[in-house]
Scaffold this motif. Structure first.
Motif, PDB file in Angstrom:
ATOM      1  N   GLN A  97       0.892  -1.117  -0.001  1.00 47.34           N
ATOM      2  CA  GLN A  97      -0.062   0.155   0.046  1.00 47.34           C
ATOM      3  C   GLN A  97       0.891   1.252  -0.067  1.00 47.34           C
ATOM      4  O   GLN A  97       1.953   1.371   0.755  1.00 47.34           O
ATOM      5  CB  GLN A  97      -0.935   0.198   1.171  1.00 47.34           C
ATOM      6  CG  GLN A  97      -1.783   1.183   1.505  1.00 47.34           C
ATOM      7  CD  GLN A  97      -2.722   1.475   0.501  1.00 47.34           C
ATOM      8  OE1 GLN A  97      -2.570   1.545  -0.545  1.00 47.34           O
ATOM      9  NE2 GLN A  97      -4.199   1.465   1.123  1.00 47.34           N
ATOM     10  N   VAL A  98       0.547   2.236  -0.703  1.00 44.13           N
ATOM     11  CA  VAL A  98       1.055   3.421  -0.933  1.00 44.13           C
ATOM     12  C   VAL A  98       0.506   4.482  -0.313  1.00 44.13           C
ATOM     13  O   VAL A  98      -0.717   4.681  -0.278  1.00 44.13           O
ATOM     14  CB  VAL A  98       1.660   3.836  -2.372  1.00 44.13           C
ATOM     15  CG1 VAL A  98       2.238   5.238  -2.382  1.00 44.13           C
ATOM     16  CG2 VAL A  98       2.474   3.062  -3.025  1.00 44.13           C
ATOM     17  N   ALA A  99       1.472   5.362   0.565  1.00 43.10           N
ATOM     18  CA  ALA A  99       0.520   6.468   1.287  1.00 43.10           C
ATOM     19  C   ALA A  99       1.556   7.593   1.277  1.00 43.10           C
ATOM     20  O   ALA A  99       2.580   7.415   0.960  1.00 43.10           O
ATOM     21  CB  ALA A  99       0.259   6.183   2.617  1.00 43.10           C
ATOM     22  N   HIS A 100       1.208   8.764   1.661  1.00 43.24           N
ATOM     23  CA  HIS A 100       2.011   9.955   1.562  1.00 43.24           C
ATOM     24  C   HIS A 100       1.277  10.652   2.790  1.00 43.24           C
ATOM     25  O   HIS A 100       0.349  10.638   3.338  1.00 43.24           O
ATOM     26  CB  HIS A 100       2.065  10.736   0.411  1.00 43.24           C
ATOM     27  CG  HIS A 100       0.982  11.792   0.403  1.00 43.24           C
ATOM     28  ND1 HIS A 100      -0.120  11.711  -0.435  1.00 43.24           N
ATOM     29  CD2 HIS A 100       0.807  13.077   0.810  1.00 43.24           C
ATOM     30  CE1 HIS A 100      -0.804  12.646  -0.496  1.00 43.24           C
ATOM     31  NE2 HIS A 100      -0.501  13.527   0.037  1.00 43.24           N
ATOM     32  N   MET A 101       2.628  11.624   3.381  1.00 48.23           N
ATOM     33  CA  MET A 101       2.263  12.425   4.523  1.00 48.23           C
ATOM     34  C   MET A 101       3.141  13.731   4.303  1.00 48.23           C
ATOM     35  O   MET A 101       4.377  13.525   3.853  1.00 48.23           O
ATOM     36  CB  MET A 101       2.292  11.894   5.899  1.00 48.23           C
ATOM     37  CG  MET A 101       3.781  11.431   6.018  1.00 48.23           C
ATOM     38  SD  MET A 101       3.855  10.252   7.677  1.00 48.23           S
ATOM     39  CE  MET A 101       5.660  10.021   7.748  1.00 48.23           C
ATOM     40  N   ASP A 102       2.907  14.857   4.929  1.00 50.99           N
ATOM     41  CA  ASP A 102       3.493  15.917   5.039  1.00 50.99           C
ATOM     42  C   ASP A 102       4.046  16.316   6.324  1.00 50.99           C
ATOM     43  O   ASP A 102       3.157  16.266   7.532  1.00 50.99           O
ATOM     44  CB  ASP A 102       2.785  17.206   4.622  1.00 50.99           C
ATOM     45  CG  ASP A 102       2.395  17.346   3.137  1.00 50.99           C
ATOM     46  OD1 ASP A 102       3.293  16.453   2.301  1.00 50.99           O
ATOM     47  OD2 ASP A 102       1.399  17.663   2.822  1.00 50.99           O
ATOM     48  N   LEU A 103       5.348  16.460   6.636  1.00 48.28           N
ATOM     49  CA  LEU A 103       5.846  16.626   8.143  1.00 48.28           C
ATOM     50  C   LEU A 103       6.038  17.938   8.168  1.00 48.28           C
ATOM     51  O   LEU A 103       6.663  18.758   7.174  1.00 48.28           O
ATOM     52  CB  LEU A 103       7.074  15.667   8.285  1.00 48.28           C
ATOM     53  CG  LEU A 103       6.746  14.152   8.353  1.00 48.28           C
ATOM     54  CD1 LEU A 103       8.083  13.442   8.612  1.00 48.28           C
ATOM     55  CD2 LEU A 103       5.431  14.016   9.425  1.00 48.28           C
ATOM     56  N   GLN A 104       6.378  18.437   9.423  1.00 46.04           N
ATOM     57  CA  GLN A 104       6.839  19.886   9.717  1.00 46.04           C
ATOM     58  C   GLN A 104       8.027  20.173   9.662  1.00 46.04           C
ATOM     59  O   GLN A 104       8.766  21.201   8.991  1.00 46.04           O
ATOM     60  CB  GLN A 104       6.334  20.477  11.027  1.00 46.04           C
ATOM     61  CG  GLN A 104       4.984  20.444  11.435  1.00 46.04           C
ATOM     62  CD  GLN A 104       4.004  21.476  10.666  1.00 46.04           C
ATOM     63  OE1 GLN A 104       4.514  22.519  10.642  1.00 46.04           O
ATOM     64  NE2 GLN A 104       2.954  21.255  10.302  1.00 46.04           N
ATOM     65  N   THR A 105       8.966  19.071   9.789  1.00 44.04           N
ATOM     66  CA  THR A 105      10.472  19.047   9.943  1.00 44.04           C
ATOM     67  C   THR A 105      10.921  17.950   9.041  1.00 44.04           C
ATOM     68  O   THR A 105      10.528  16.711   8.824  1.00 44.04           O
ATOM     69  CB  THR A 105      10.842  18.715  11.122  1.00 44.04           C
ATOM     70  OG1 THR A 105      10.190  19.703  12.194  1.00 44.04           O
ATOM     71  CG2 THR A 105      12.296  18.883  11.297  1.00 44.04           C
ATOM     72  N   ASP A 106      11.893  18.260   8.393  1.00 51.22           N
ATOM     73  CA  ASP A 106      12.613  17.163   7.145  1.00 51.22           C
ATOM     74  C   ASP A 106      13.237  16.346   8.195  1.00 51.22           C
ATOM     75  O   ASP A 106      14.120  16.613   8.956  1.00 51.22           O
ATOM     76  CB  ASP A 106      13.756  18.145   6.479  1.00 51.22           C
ATOM     77  CG  ASP A 106      14.223  17.146   5.308  1.00 51.22           C
ATOM     78  OD1 ASP A 106      14.020  15.810   5.840  1.00 51.22           O
ATOM     79  OD2 ASP A 106      14.770  17.457   4.485  1.00 51.22           O
ATOM     80  N   ARG A 107      12.951  15.007   7.963  1.00 52.36           N
ATOM     81  CA  ARG A 107      13.325  13.819   8.919  1.00 52.36           C
ATOM     82  C   ARG A 107      14.548  13.371   8.020  1.00 52.36           C
ATOM     83  O   ARG A 107      15.050  11.898   8.656  1.00 52.36           O
ATOM     84  CB  ARG A 107      12.328  13.061   9.524  1.00 52.36           C
ATOM     85  CG  ARG A 107      11.298  13.729  10.249  1.00 52.36           C
ATOM     86  CD  ARG A 107      11.631  14.249  11.682  1.00 52.36           C
ATOM     87  NE  ARG A 107      10.716  14.899  12.489  1.00 52.36           N
ATOM     88  CZ  ARG A 107      11.045  15.310  13.464  1.00 52.36           C
ATOM     89  NH1 ARG A 107      12.219  15.122  14.121  1.00 52.36           N
ATOM     90  NH2 ARG A 107      10.201  16.018  14.350  1.00 52.36           N
ATOM     91  N   GLY A 108      14.818  13.648   6.909  1.00 51.73           N
ATOM     92  CA  GLY A 108      15.844  12.762   6.183  1.00 51.73           C
ATOM     93  C   GLY A 108      15.452  11.426   6.050  1.00 51.73           C
ATOM     94  O   GLY A 108      14.330  10.918   5.605  1.00 51.73           O
ATOM     95  N   THR A 109      16.425  10.505   5.974  1.00 43.59           N
ATOM     96  CA  THR A 109      16.284   9.146   5.582  1.00 43.59           C
ATOM     97  C   THR A 109      15.684   8.013   6.878  1.00 43.59           C
ATOM     98  O   THR A 109      15.774   7.287   6.792  1.00 43.59           O
ATOM     99  CB  THR A 109      17.603   8.518   4.871  1.00 43.59           C
ATOM    100  OG1 THR A 109      18.569   8.675   6.269  1.00 43.59           O
ATOM    101  CG2 THR A 109      18.202   9.315   4.093  1.00 43.59           C
TER     102      THR A 109
END
Length: 163
Positions: A60-72
């Motif tokens: 299953q593919v999903a996406h989300m937007d975060l406030q902070t770049d969490r890298g890898t």
């Protein structure tokens, strides 16, 4: 806001489907709870599709937007916060803000497993459907050919559905 594409696997047995419902365990709800712990703010997770109650997923593919770049480290961090849920983030990658799990999807695959035997299921319990009577594979194959191709299933959805 960095956007992350998630590749998910889950055992849908404990969940009442994908879509978030108040007070009811859902896959989207568990993912959003984990993402909020990771990001420190409410996060909305969008799926490529919605599975029904008890349905499992292996890609299953999903996406989300975060406030902070969490890298890898997003997949590892999400998996930490998802415990003890039967949901795993197999991969997380930063994507362009135009990516949308649902609208960017180009195909979907479904797999239904039937085990044709009299004995009850042990290893495949909850993963397959046991049919104890003899099946006619040739007739099943012929009938399944009507499902091949592109079809319009709009008549099967609710009249208020916006999908």
């Amino acid at each position: 806001m960095p956007r992350y594409r998630l590749l998910l696997e889950y055992n849908g047995g404990p969940y009442q489907g994908w879509q978030r419902l108040p007070g009811i365990p859902t896959v989207q709800g568990a993912l959003e709870e984990a993402a909020a712990k990771l990001d420190g703010a409410a996060v909305e997770v969008h799926g490529a599709g919605r599975t029904d109650s008890g349905v499992h997923a292996t890609g299953q593919v999903a996406h989300m937007d975060l406030q902070t770049d969490r890298g890898t480290k997003v997949a590892d961090a999400m998996n930490f916060h998802l415990r003890p849920h039967s949901i795993a983030v197999l991969k997380a990658e930063k994507v362009d803000e135009n990516f949308h799990a649902r609208f960017s999807a180009t195909e979907r695959h479904y797999r239904f497993i039937i085990i044709n035997r009299r004995a009850h299921l042990t290893l495949d319990e909850g993963q397959a459907w046991r049919i104890s009577s003899r099946l006619d594979a040739d007739k099943m194959h012929a009938a399944a050919q009507t499902l091949v191709g592109t079809h319009d299933f709009t008549t099967f959805r609710d009249t208020d559905c916006q999908a």
